[in-house]
Design a protein around this motif. Structure first.
Motif, PDB file in Angstrom:
ATOM      1  N   UNK A 218       0.919  -1.049   0.162  1.00 50.22           N
ATOM      2  CA  UNK A 218      -0.236  -0.172  -0.095  1.00 50.22           C
ATOM      3  C   UNK A 218       1.308   0.764  -0.229  1.00 50.22           C
ATOM      4  N   UNK A 219       0.278   2.059  -0.678  1.00 48.84           N
ATOM      5  CA  UNK A 219       1.788   3.250  -1.267  1.00 48.84           C
ATOM      6  C   UNK A 219       1.053   4.342  -2.005  1.00 48.84           C
ATOM      7  N   UNK A 220       2.067   5.478  -2.851  1.00 41.59           N
ATOM      8  CA  UNK A 220       1.249   6.240  -4.335  1.00 41.59           C
ATOM      9  C   UNK A 220       1.358   4.914  -5.439  1.00 41.59           C
ATOM     10  N   UNK A 221       0.358   5.803  -6.126  1.00 44.89           N
ATOM     11  CA  UNK A 221       0.591   4.868  -7.330  1.00 44.89           C
ATOM     12  C   UNK A 221       1.451   5.765  -7.892  1.00 44.89           C
ATOM     13  N   UNK A 222       2.367   6.590  -7.851  1.00 46.29           N
ATOM     14  CA  UNK A 222       3.495   6.914  -8.471  1.00 46.29           C
ATOM     15  C   UNK A 222       5.298   5.871  -7.899  1.00 46.29           C
ATOM     16  N   UNK A 223       4.640   5.525  -6.416  1.00 46.12           N
ATOM     17  CA  UNK A 223       5.691   4.957  -5.754  1.00 46.12           C
ATOM     18  C   UNK A 223       5.912   3.373  -6.028  1.00 46.12           C
ATOM     19  N   UNK A 224       4.348   3.007  -6.721  1.00 46.71           N
ATOM     20  CA  UNK A 224       3.608   1.205  -6.574  1.00 46.71           C
ATOM     21  C   UNK A 224       4.594   1.045  -7.821  1.00 46.71           C
ATOM     22  N   UNK A 225       4.298   2.035  -9.174  1.00 49.51           N
ATOM     23  CA  UNK A 225       4.834   2.141 -10.855  1.00 49.51           C
ATOM     24  C   UNK A 225       6.434   2.479 -10.334  1.00 49.51           C
ATOM     25  N   UNK A 226       7.056   2.630  -9.783  1.00 48.20           N
ATOM     26  CA  UNK A 226       9.012   3.239  -9.612  1.00 48.20           C
ATOM     27  C   UNK A 226       9.129   1.853  -8.731  1.00 48.20           C
ATOM     28  N   UNK A 227       8.595   0.956  -8.129  1.00 50.19           N
ATOM     29  CA  UNK A 227       8.637  -0.687  -8.215  1.00 50.19           C
ATOM     30  C   UNK A 227       8.580  -1.708  -8.600  1.00 50.19           C
ATOM     31  N   UNK A 228       8.024  -1.023  -9.696  1.00 52.16           N
ATOM     32  CA  UNK A 228       7.404  -2.424 -10.674  1.00 52.16           C
ATOM     33  C   UNK A 228       8.428  -1.648 -11.567  1.00 52.16           C
ATOM     34  N   UNK A 229       9.148  -1.053 -11.761  1.00 49.47           N
ATOM     35  CA  UNK A 229       9.909  -0.947 -12.785  1.00 49.47           C
ATOM     36  C   UNK A 229      11.785  -2.023 -12.660  1.00 49.47           C
ATOM     37  N   UNK A 230      11.318  -1.360 -11.225  1.00 51.86           N
ATOM     38  CA  UNK A 230      12.624  -2.206 -10.583  1.00 51.86           C
ATOM     39  C   UNK A 230      12.800  -3.475 -10.996  1.00 51.86           C
ATOM     40  N   UNK A 231      11.064  -3.631 -10.819  1.00 49.81           N
ATOM     41  CA  UNK A 231      10.966  -6.006 -10.814  1.00 49.81           C
ATOM     42  C   UNK A 231      10.598  -6.073 -11.916  1.00 49.81           C
ATOM     43  N   UNK A 232      10.331  -4.971 -13.493  1.00 52.75           N
ATOM     44  CA  UNK A 232      10.783  -5.131 -15.221  1.00 52.75           C
ATOM     45  C   UNK A 232      12.488  -5.097 -14.916  1.00 52.75           C
ATOM     46  N   UNK A 233      12.997  -4.360 -14.406  1.00 55.09           N
ATOM     47  CA  UNK A 233      14.515  -4.503 -15.255  1.00 55.09           C
ATOM     48  C   UNK A 233      15.180  -4.972 -14.184  1.00 55.09           C
TER      49      UNK A 233
END
Length: 258
Positions: free
Chosen positions: A41-56
């Motif tokens: 549970x976080x902000x949409x921006x933080x979730x997107x940023x973390x998902x970018x790291x997972x994709x990387x």
């Protein structure tokens, strides 16, 4: 019980010089994994940023925690992910048993438009009848099973059609033997089976399950145990080392000794 069962299977595989998946009758290859290491549970921006790291790191499928104060906030997180990744990232969501039935029905019906892989545990995990009612009124597959503690509970869940998918936890269900029994019961009913946590051991179990679906990957113990190597697309190769694949990292015991 689970710890003893898991240790016996690991010891037997090691004594025979075989990886556990081969001892269990699995075929060599790869297992598809999704990243479940974060996205809380976080902000949409933080979730997107973390998902970018997972994709990387190689993943094209991730699990997001939902259960914000409003359904609009749940949808805002998913919308942010969709705007950033389009259909290049598959998404599961997990409510972690946070909702009462009426709220779950409203939210899950709203999520039907989001093209999710599954919705996990929206209700109390023991409310298998409620899950069956909910599953019948939404189009997105429900996922549950991590809080089923015996093959009796698994059989009851499958009999009620409480979910389209099943994800037993190897520790909670009672070890390797019970996990495989749960997977067999699901196979008879045509239900795909995924894993819950314990990625090293679960990799071997899924290899032995013809109805395997996804491995839940988490990196929470990588500081202690040798990490799994993730290939592009979230694929993980089955190891050839004897046993269940759980090996202490060099120096880990000394580093964390108290």
């Amino acid at each position: 019980r689970a710890v003893i069962d898991m240790a016996i299977w690991d010891g037997l595989a090691r004594s025979l010089g075989q990886p556990l998946w081969r001892l269990l009758g699995g075929a060599p290859g790869q297992i598809k994994a999704y990243d479940s290491s974060g996205l809380g549970i976080s902000t949409p921006q933080a979730v997107v940023s973390e998902a970018e790291n997972m994709q990387a790191r190689g993943f094209d499928c991730v699990k997001v925690r939902l259960g914000y104060a409003t359904v609009a906030q749940d949808l805002a997180v998913l919308d942010a992910l969709r705007r950033r990744f389009g259909d290049r990232l598959k998404v599961m969501v997990d409510f972690n048993q946070a909702l009462a039935f009426d709220d779950a029905l409203i939210r899950c019906q709203a999520l039907d438009a989001c093209d999710l892989v599954w919705i996990e545990e929206p209700l109390n995990a023991q409310d298998l009848e409620g899950a069956a009612r909910l599953a019948a009124q939404i189009s997105t597959p429900l996922q549950l099973g991590e809080n089923l503690f015996s093959i009796v509970e698994v059989t009851r869940s499958l009999g009620l059609s409480s979910s389209k998918y099943l994800m037993p936890d190897v520790q909670k269900i009672g070890g390797v033997t019970a996990w495989l029994a749960a997977a067999d019961a699901a196979q008879i009913r045509g239900v795909p089976v995924s894993s819950h946590l314990f990625p090293h051991q679960s990799l071997h179990l899924l290899a032995a399950a013809p109805n395997r679906h996804y491995l839940e990957y988490v990196d929470w113990m990588d500081a202690v145990f040798t990490p799994l190597k993730v290939e592009k697309g979230g694929w993980i190769n089955l190891p050839e080392a004897p046993g269940s694949g759980l090996e202490l990292r060099a120096g880990a015991m000394a580093k964390f000794a108290v």
